[in-house]
Design a protein around this motif. Structure first.
Motif, PDB file in Angstrom:
ATOM      1  N   ARG A  55      -2.487  11.563  22.974  1.00 35.98           N
ATOM      2  CA  ARG A  55      -3.870  11.033  24.219  1.00 35.98           C
ATOM      3  C   ARG A  55      -4.397  12.681  24.808  1.00 35.98           C
ATOM      4  O   ARG A  55      -5.492  12.540  25.222  1.00 35.98           O
ATOM      5  CB  ARG A  55      -2.592  10.249  25.503  1.00 35.98           C
ATOM      6  N   ALA A  56      -3.491  13.818  24.921  1.00 35.78           N
ATOM      7  CA  ALA A  56      -3.713  15.372  25.293  1.00 35.78           C
ATOM      8  C   ALA A  56      -4.901  16.122  24.591  1.00 35.78           C
ATOM      9  O   ALA A  56      -5.761  16.309  24.499  1.00 35.78           O
ATOM     10  CB  ALA A  56      -2.753  16.084  25.136  1.00 35.78           C
ATOM     11  N   ALA A  83      -7.942  13.472  24.965  1.00 33.31           N
ATOM     12  CA  ALA A  83      -8.447  14.036  26.458  1.00 33.31           C
ATOM     13  C   ALA A  83      -9.559  15.269  25.922  1.00 33.31           C
ATOM     14  O   ALA A  83     -10.271  15.462  26.679  1.00 33.31           O
ATOM     15  CB  ALA A  83      -7.998  14.127  27.925  1.00 33.31           C
ATOM     16  N   ARG A 132     -13.081  15.991  27.081  1.00 29.40           N
ATOM     17  CA  ARG A 132     -13.385  16.762  27.726  1.00 29.40           C
ATOM     18  C   ARG A 132     -15.096  17.250  28.200  1.00 29.40           C
ATOM     19  O   ARG A 132     -15.490  17.109  29.204  1.00 29.40           O
ATOM     20  CB  ARG A 132     -12.438  17.794  28.220  1.00 29.40           C
ATOM     21  N   ALA A 143     -10.031   5.086  24.545  1.00 30.84           N
ATOM     22  CA  ALA A 143      -8.896   6.165  25.339  1.00 30.84           C
ATOM     23  C   ALA A 143      -9.664   5.683  27.525  1.00 30.84           C
ATOM     24  O   ALA A 143      -8.224   5.786  27.512  1.00 30.84           O
ATOM     25  CB  ALA A 143      -9.616   7.756  24.901  1.00 30.84           C
ATOM     26  N   ASP A 155      -6.672   4.795  29.471  1.00 29.38           N
ATOM     27  CA  ASP A 155      -5.924   5.710  30.728  1.00 29.38           C
ATOM     28  C   ASP A 155      -6.145   4.781  31.939  1.00 29.38           C
ATOM     29  O   ASP A 155      -5.403   5.517  33.326  1.00 29.38           O
ATOM     30  CB  ASP A 155      -7.752   6.359  30.720  1.00 29.38           C
ATOM     31  N   HIS A 171      -2.755  11.518  35.448  1.00 32.19           N
ATOM     32  CA  HIS A 171      -3.464  10.565  35.144  1.00 32.19           C
ATOM     33  C   HIS A 171      -4.595  11.152  36.270  1.00 32.19           C
ATOM     34  O   HIS A 171      -5.634  10.540  35.804  1.00 32.19           O
ATOM     35  CB  HIS A 171      -2.677   9.238  36.049  1.00 32.19           C
ATOM     36  N   ASP A 206      -6.446  13.566  36.008  1.00 37.78           N
ATOM     37  CA  ASP A 206      -6.929  13.970  35.477  1.00 37.78           C
ATOM     38  C   ASP A 206      -7.653  12.936  34.318  1.00 37.78           C
ATOM     39  O   ASP A 206      -8.758  13.802  33.351  1.00 37.78           O
ATOM     40  CB  ASP A 206      -6.586  15.459  34.747  1.00 37.78           C
ATOM     41  N   ALA A 207      -7.570  12.274  34.113  1.00 33.43           N
ATOM     42  CA  ALA A 207      -7.898  11.168  33.248  1.00 33.43           C
ATOM     43  C   ALA A 207      -9.484  11.670  33.204  1.00 33.43           C
ATOM     44  O   ALA A 207      -9.789  10.842  34.322  1.00 33.43           O
ATOM     45  CB  ALA A 207      -7.366  10.323  33.362  1.00 33.43           C
ATOM     46  N   CYS A 208     -10.217  10.760  31.775  1.00 32.59           N
ATOM     47  CA  CYS A 208     -11.300  10.541  31.882  1.00 32.59           C
ATOM     48  C   CYS A 208     -11.992   9.199  32.604  1.00 32.59           C
ATOM     49  O   CYS A 208     -12.771   9.770  33.825  1.00 32.59           O
ATOM     50  CB  CYS A 208     -12.050  10.491  30.346  1.00 32.59           C
ATOM     51  N   SER A 209     -11.261   8.914  32.394  1.00 34.64           N
ATOM     52  CA  SER A 209     -11.977   7.472  33.317  1.00 34.64           C
ATOM     53  C   SER A 209     -11.799   7.969  34.724  1.00 34.64           C
ATOM     54  O   SER A 209     -12.753   7.361  36.002  1.00 34.64           O
ATOM     55  CB  SER A 209     -10.758   5.978  33.724  1.00 34.64           C
ATOM     56  N   LYS A 251     -12.319  10.869  36.207  1.00 35.96           N
ATOM     57  CA  LYS A 251     -13.246  11.955  36.310  1.00 35.96           C
ATOM     58  C   LYS A 251     -14.030  11.456  36.614  1.00 35.96           C
ATOM     59  O   LYS A 251     -15.625  11.464  37.482  1.00 35.96           O
ATOM     60  CB  LYS A 251     -12.886  13.072  36.025  1.00 35.96           C
TER      61      LYS A 251
END
Length: 186
Positions: free
Chosen positions: A54-55, A58, A62, A105, A109, A116, A118-121, A123
């Motif tokens: 996951r890291a 991300a 990012r 991903a 999320d 969480h 800071d997760a893509c979705s 943001k």
């Protein structure tokens, strides 16, 4: 935060570059061992920089997520709120359809674990919020629709089309149908 040594920075950059290629080719399930091998580092080095898949995902997504967020911010004050929102959704669709694994991903999320926010979705939803609110104020979007709803729609479209011969074209066609609605007499 400690300053990284030059070789650690180079390893980090090389791992990310290889990971982006591997994820594009094999999706979010790309082998961490293969990424390490192609990057010329050990799997322990990959895990030192990215403690889990996951890291790593991300980090891979990012930069593009930041570009989409910046684009949303630039469009937030547009005179035509509907066009601004649709343009941004088109850009999100382009990326989600072309970056194999991003849609998966975003679906993953959905949890609420540490980090969480800071997760893509999350943001993307935060960045799209002003576009959505402007479209609602302009009467171009139903008040009950949220940025998270729209991201979920684009994510679903990207997942449904990612294995087709022309995923981006099909994703845009389906987004158009979604925006237009299914009833011809509206």
């Amino acid at each position: 935060m400690a300053v990284q040594r030059a070789d650690a920075r180079r390893n980090h950059a090389r791992i990310l570059a290889v990971a982006e290629q591997e994820v594009a080719a094999h999706g979010a399930g790309a082998s961490l061992e293969q990424i390490a091998r192609v990057a010329g580092v050990g799997s322990a080095t990959v895990r030192r920089h990215f403690p889990d898949r996951r890291a790593l995902l991300a980090a891979v997504f990012r930069e593009r997520i930041e570009v989409l967020c910046a684009r949303a911010a630039e469009s937030a004050g547009a005179a035509d709120a509907r066009a601004a929102l649709l343009d941004w959704l088109g850009a999100l669709t382009d990326y989600a359809a072309s970056a194999r694994g991003m849609a998966g991903a975003l679906v993953q999320d959905g949890g609420s674990g540490p980090g969480h926010a800071d997760a893509c979705s999350a943001k993307l939803a935060e960045a799209a919020g002003p576009l959505v609110r402007a479209a609602v104020r302009a009467g171009a979007l139903a008040p009950a629709v949220t940025a998270a709803d729209l991201i979920t729609l684009v994510t679903g479209i990207a997942l449904a089309t990612e294995h087709l011969p022309a995923p981006a074209a099909e994703a845009h066609r389906l987004l158009g149908l979604t925006v237009q609605g299914l009833s011809p007499g509206k």
